[in-house]
Design an enzyme around this catalytic site. Sequence first.
Site, mmCIF file in Angstrom:
data_model
loop_
_atom_site.group_PDB
_atom_site.id
_atom_site.type_symbol
_atom_site.label_atom_id
_atom_site.label_comp_id
_atom_site.label_asym_id
_atom_site.label_seq_id
_atom_site.Cartn_x
_atom_site.Cartn_y
_atom_site.Cartn_z
ATOM 1 N N TYR A 115 0.850 -1.192 0.000
ATOM 2 C CA TYR A 115 0.000 0.000 0.000
ATOM 3 C C TYR A 115 0.884 1.239 0.000
ATOM 4 O O TYR A 115 1.872 1.299 0.729
ATOM 5 C CB TYR A 115 -0.867 0.044 1.266
ATOM 6 C CG TYR A 115 -1.838 -1.095 1.391
ATOM 7 C CD1 TYR A 115 -3.164 -0.943 1.007
ATOM 8 C CD2 TYR A 115 -1.434 -2.323 1.901
ATOM 9 C CE1 TYR A 115 -4.065 -1.995 1.130
ATOM 10 C CE2 TYR A 115 -2.323 -3.378 2.027
ATOM 11 C CZ TYR A 115 -3.638 -3.205 1.639
ATOM 12 O OH TYR A 115 -4.528 -4.244 1.762
ATOM 13 N N HIS A 123 -6.974 0.575 -1.654
ATOM 14 C CA HIS A 123 -6.540 -0.785 -1.973
ATOM 15 C C HIS A 123 -5.031 -0.795 -2.180
ATOM 16 O O HIS A 123 -4.427 0.227 -2.487
ATOM 17 C CB HIS A 123 -7.238 -1.284 -3.242
ATOM 18 C CG HIS A 123 -8.708 -1.468 -3.058
ATOM 19 N ND1 HIS A 123 -9.240 -2.534 -2.380
ATOM 20 C CD2 HIS A 123 -9.759 -0.705 -3.449
ATOM 21 C CE1 HIS A 123 -10.554 -2.434 -2.361
ATOM 22 N NE2 HIS A 123 -10.894 -1.328 -3.003
ATOM 23 N N LYS A 154 -3.939 -4.395 -9.561
ATOM 24 C CA LYS A 154 -2.633 -4.158 -8.956
ATOM 25 C C LYS A 154 -1.552 -4.335 -10.022
ATOM 26 O O LYS A 154 -1.777 -4.988 -11.029
ATOM 27 C CB LYS A 154 -2.386 -5.139 -7.804
ATOM 28 C CG LYS A 154 -3.361 -4.940 -6.655
ATOM 29 C CD LYS A 154 -3.307 -6.035 -5.650
ATOM 30 C CE LYS A 154 -4.416 -6.007 -4.634
ATOM 31 N NZ LYS A 154 -5.412 -4.995 -4.687
#
Length: 179
Positions: A115, A123, A154
């Site tokens: 993060y 997220h 991601k």
Amino acid sequence: MLCAGNGGKELPRAKVFEGGSLVSKDYEDLKRRYFGTEHGNVLFLDPFETVYLTEKGEIDPETPEGEPMSVEELLSFFERRRPGFRAGYVVYRDLTERGYVVKSGFKYGGRFRVYEEDPDREHSKYVVRVVEPDTELSTRDVLRATRLAHSVRKDFVLAVVEDVEEPRIEYVMWRWKRL
């Protein structure tokens, strides 16, 4: 153990076991800084968090029998149970010291999820897989990992640990892009 940096207060004690450690009191500051996961009235620290916080002089780890444990003893303890632990720890420490919040990434196909800011509000941005230079990776492995990371929004990062004693880490990031 007393710590001069916190006004001479005793450090939080952490009972070490195979899966990490448990802190049963005085852990509010650790939790506020996103270390560990609270379960009932204890804070569970994963093995990487346990070693890192010990190295920084923020917890006092001990065996279930109450014997103190050093950083080196913790590294050996977790390495025996998790091959490649030291390489993973080098990456964990590097990312944490760069200001990232680092959590387990197994659910997303990596060692860590990372993060950039408050994990309670955003997220994770990256899924990180840790490898050593002699690790063989096929193109298929990299594509699969990149696509999985993309499917959960991601970026996939490969952290190549050149040396665990004098840490040198090369980070390589892949993104899935449709043309």
